[in-house]
Design an enzyme around this catalytic site. Sequence first.
Site, PDB file in Angstrom:
ATOM      1  N   ASN A  18       0.848  -1.188   0.000  1.00  0.00           N
ATOM      2  CA  ASN A  18       0.000   0.000   0.000  1.00  0.00           C
ATOM      3  C   ASN A  18       0.889   1.246   0.000  1.00  0.00           C
ATOM      4  O   ASN A  18       1.725   1.416   0.895  1.00  0.00           O
ATOM      5  CB  ASN A  18      -0.897  -0.033   1.246  1.00  0.00           C
ATOM      6  CG  ASN A  18      -1.833   1.151   1.306  1.00  0.00           C
ATOM      7  OD1 ASN A  18      -1.409   2.291   1.127  1.00  0.00           O
ATOM      8  ND2 ASN A  18      -3.100   0.909   1.573  1.00  0.00           N
ATOM      9  N   HIS A  57       0.975   6.166   1.985  1.00  0.00           N
ATOM     10  CA  HIS A  57       1.773   7.061   2.821  1.00  0.00           C
ATOM     11  C   HIS A  57       2.772   7.894   2.026  1.00  0.00           C
ATOM     12  O   HIS A  57       3.196   8.960   2.480  1.00  0.00           O
ATOM     13  CB  HIS A  57       2.483   6.278   3.924  1.00  0.00           C
ATOM     14  CG  HIS A  57       1.510   5.786   4.964  1.00  0.00           C
ATOM     15  ND1 HIS A  57       0.751   6.637   5.728  1.00  0.00           N
ATOM     16  CD2 HIS A  57       1.158   4.542   5.333  1.00  0.00           C
ATOM     17  CE1 HIS A  57      -0.019   5.932   6.533  1.00  0.00           C
ATOM     18  NE2 HIS A  57       0.205   4.651   6.315  1.00  0.00           N
ATOM     19  N   HIS A 101      -5.461   3.665  -1.898  1.00  0.00           N
ATOM     20  CA  HIS A 101      -6.807   3.989  -1.409  1.00  0.00           C
ATOM     21  C   HIS A 101      -7.192   5.379  -1.899  1.00  0.00           C
ATOM     22  O   HIS A 101      -6.626   6.378  -1.451  1.00  0.00           O
ATOM     23  CB  HIS A 101      -6.789   3.915   0.121  1.00  0.00           C
ATOM     24  CG  HIS A 101      -8.133   4.094   0.761  1.00  0.00           C
ATOM     25  ND1 HIS A 101      -8.341   3.920   2.101  1.00  0.00           N
ATOM     26  CD2 HIS A 101      -9.350   4.441   0.252  1.00  0.00           C
ATOM     27  CE1 HIS A 101      -9.619   4.135   2.389  1.00  0.00           C
ATOM     28  NE2 HIS A 101     -10.246   4.472   1.284  1.00  0.00           N
ATOM     29  N   ARG A 156      -9.472   8.011  -1.417  1.00  0.00           N
ATOM     30  CA  ARG A 156     -10.485   8.404  -0.429  1.00  0.00           C
ATOM     31  C   ARG A 156     -11.379   9.486  -1.000  1.00  0.00           C
ATOM     32  O   ARG A 156     -10.947  10.284  -1.854  1.00  0.00           O
ATOM     33  CB  ARG A 156      -9.810   8.905   0.851  1.00  0.00           C
ATOM     34  CG  ARG A 156      -9.024   7.842   1.587  1.00  0.00           C
ATOM     35  CD  ARG A 156      -8.532   8.373   2.917  1.00  0.00           C
ATOM     36  NE  ARG A 156      -9.595   8.408   3.900  1.00  0.00           N
ATOM     37  CZ  ARG A 156      -9.727   7.526   4.892  1.00  0.00           C
ATOM     38  NH1 ARG A 156      -8.853   6.570   5.053  1.00  0.00           N
ATOM     39  NH2 ARG A 156     -10.729   7.620   5.729  1.00  0.00           N
ATOM     40  N   ARG A 202      -7.427  12.830   0.514  1.00  0.00           N
ATOM     41  CA  ARG A 202      -6.405  13.365   1.433  1.00  0.00           C
ATOM     42  C   ARG A 202      -4.993  12.894   1.086  1.00  0.00           C
ATOM     43  O   ARG A 202      -4.038  13.531   1.437  1.00  0.00           O
ATOM     44  CB  ARG A 202      -6.735  13.025   2.873  1.00  0.00           C
ATOM     45  CG  ARG A 202      -6.556  11.572   3.218  1.00  0.00           C
ATOM     46  CD  ARG A 202      -6.571  11.364   4.710  1.00  0.00           C
ATOM     47  NE  ARG A 202      -7.909  11.399   5.257  1.00  0.00           N
ATOM     48  CZ  ARG A 202      -8.278  10.684   6.325  1.00  0.00           C
ATOM     49  NH1 ARG A 202      -7.403   9.928   6.941  1.00  0.00           N
ATOM     50  NH2 ARG A 202      -9.496  10.733   6.779  1.00  0.00           N
ATOM     51  N   GLU A 210      -8.276   0.467  -3.361  1.00  0.00           N
ATOM     52  CA  GLU A 210      -9.050   0.419  -2.131  1.00  0.00           C
ATOM     53  C   GLU A 210     -10.023   1.586  -2.176  1.00  0.00           C
ATOM     54  O   GLU A 210      -9.639   2.704  -2.520  1.00  0.00           O
ATOM     55  CB  GLU A 210      -8.082   0.572  -0.958  1.00  0.00           C
ATOM     56  CG  GLU A 210      -8.485  -0.155   0.273  1.00  0.00           C
ATOM     57  CD  GLU A 210      -7.499   0.109   1.388  1.00  0.00           C
ATOM     58  OE1 GLU A 210      -7.821   0.894   2.272  1.00  0.00           O
ATOM     59  OE2 GLU A 210      -6.410  -0.462   1.351  1.00  0.00           O
ATOM     60  N   THR A 251      -8.261   3.299   8.014  1.00  0.00           N
ATOM     61  CA  THR A 251      -9.491   2.505   8.020  1.00  0.00           C
ATOM     62  C   THR A 251      -9.662   1.884   9.403  1.00  0.00           C
ATOM     63  O   THR A 251      -8.756   1.223   9.903  1.00  0.00           O
ATOM     64  CB  THR A 251      -9.395   1.389   6.955  1.00  0.00           C
ATOM     65  OG1 THR A 251      -8.916   1.964   5.743  1.00  0.00           O
ATOM     66  CG2 THR A 251     -10.745   0.751   6.729  1.00  0.00           C
ATOM     67  N   GLU A 265     -10.814  -9.723   2.411  1.00  0.00           N
ATOM     68  CA  GLU A 265      -9.575  -9.373   3.099  1.00  0.00           C
ATOM     69  C   GLU A 265      -9.926  -9.306   4.581  1.00  0.00           C
ATOM     70  O   GLU A 265     -10.753  -8.484   4.995  1.00  0.00           O
ATOM     71  CB  GLU A 265      -9.032  -8.022   2.619  1.00  0.00           C
ATOM     72  CG  GLU A 265      -7.745  -7.644   3.358  1.00  0.00           C
ATOM     73  CD  GLU A 265      -7.102  -6.354   2.851  1.00  0.00           C
ATOM     74  OE1 GLU A 265      -7.333  -5.961   1.688  1.00  0.00           O
ATOM     75  OE2 GLU A 265      -6.367  -5.726   3.630  1.00  0.00           O
ATOM     76  N   HIS A 318      -3.813  -4.960   7.452  1.00  0.00           N
ATOM     77  CA  HIS A 318      -3.986  -3.866   8.408  1.00  0.00           C
ATOM     78  C   HIS A 318      -3.161  -4.124   9.665  1.00  0.00           C
ATOM     79  O   HIS A 318      -3.366  -5.115  10.350  1.00  0.00           O
ATOM     80  CB  HIS A 318      -5.444  -3.629   8.796  1.00  0.00           C
ATOM     81  CG  HIS A 318      -5.705  -2.170   9.056  1.00  0.00           C
ATOM     82  ND1 HIS A 318      -5.312  -1.549  10.210  1.00  0.00           N
ATOM     83  CD2 HIS A 318      -6.270  -1.212   8.284  1.00  0.00           C
ATOM     84  CE1 HIS A 318      -5.634  -0.276  10.137  1.00  0.00           C
ATOM     85  NE2 HIS A 318      -6.216  -0.039   8.978  1.00  0.00           N
TER      86      HIS A 318
HETATM   87  N1  PXP Z   1      -5.799  -3.318   4.001  1.00  0.00           N
HETATM   88  C1  PXP Z   1      -6.768  -2.384   4.106  1.00  0.00           C
HETATM   89  C2  PXP Z   1      -8.135  -2.738   3.660  1.00  0.00           C
HETATM   90  C3  PXP Z   1      -6.485  -1.090   4.589  1.00  0.00           C
HETATM   91  O1  PXP Z   1      -7.462  -0.179   4.694  1.00  0.00           O
HETATM   92  C4  PXP Z   1      -5.152  -0.776   4.937  1.00  0.00           C
HETATM   93  C5  PXP Z   1      -4.820   0.603   5.386  1.00  0.00           C
HETATM   94  O2  PXP Z   1      -4.895   1.484   4.318  1.00  0.00           O
HETATM   95  C6  PXP Z   1      -4.190  -1.770   4.808  1.00  0.00           C
HETATM   96  C7  PXP Z   1      -4.536  -3.047   4.368  1.00  0.00           C
HETATM   97  C8  PXP Z   1      -2.768  -1.527   5.174  1.00  0.00           C
HETATM   98  O3  PXP Z   1      -2.681  -1.279   6.528  1.00  0.00           O
HETATM   99  P1  PXP Z   1      -1.306  -0.829   7.170  1.00  0.00           P
HETATM  100  O4  PXP Z   1      -0.982   0.502   6.584  1.00  0.00           O
HETATM  101  O5  PXP Z   1      -1.588  -0.794   8.627  1.00  0.00           O
HETATM  102  O6  PXP Z   1      -0.293  -1.866   6.766  1.00  0.00           O
END
Ligand code: PXP
Length: 237
Positions: free
Chosen positions: A7, A10, A43, A45, A49, A70, A101, A151, A191
């Site tokens: 992901n 960030h 993601h 959003r 953001r 996402e 999330t 997931e 997550h």
């Molecule tokens: N999976 C989903 C559905 C999420 O919403 C997120 C956070 O954006 C992640 C995985 C990744 O989570 P983390 O950033 O805590 O690794």
Amino acid sequence: MVKLGVNIDHIATLRQARREFDPDPVMAARLCEEAGAHSIVAHLREDRRHIQDRDILLLRKTLKVRLNLEMSIDPGVVKMALEVLPNQATLVPEHRQEITTEGGLDVVRNLRKIKKVTDALSQKGIEVSLFIAPDKKQIDAVHAIGVGIIELHTGPFANAFAGRLGQKEFTQIKMMTHYARQLGMVVNAGHGLNYDNTYAIAHLKGIEELNIGHAIMSRAVFVGLKQAVREMLALIK
Ligand code: PXP
């Protein structure tokens, strides 16, 4: 081998701190790909953001691995997904004030609303995954609306990892992975996974892909993005 989806939100968060061009999440995605990531997760959003429309359009054009978008069921974002056609769409709940999330989708309560969106996405050939708590009722609801990928939310497990509760959350994820696999579903997880707790989840029978963002990006600040992705891949292997 269990696959790794990275992901890249960030990277976009850092860019948006200045609202300029760097660092570019599309470039980050390229490095993740080169390091061996199996998919890229971004993601989009509703409040834009971090990830911007431009990022999704460019990722769609340039990625060699799969793009996992996402998203919430916000009509504007759904419209974008139907135009961009990512390989996969992962539906998540979204609240304006949240830092990330917070929970899984409540498919049981929002069955019809979610089905409308999953049907529209599937009709366009987009694979659909629903981000849910490791809960039997939620899995049954996902199955009932004909979605074949879930997931499982590993956040509570990750938060409780060091203590006794961690074992309870782990057992729940293990049982629900088994249950969903018996229903013929593809089971992914994500997550809060990091370099300490990922090993346990990656070695659970039936897990297909892990989606990880924050831990990899945090490590990347010190060791570089490719190295951080490679270390996570080694852990999973
Ligand atoms: N999976 C989903 C559905 C999420 O919403 C997120 C956070 O954006 C992640 C995985 C990744 O989570 P983390 O950033 O805590 O690794």
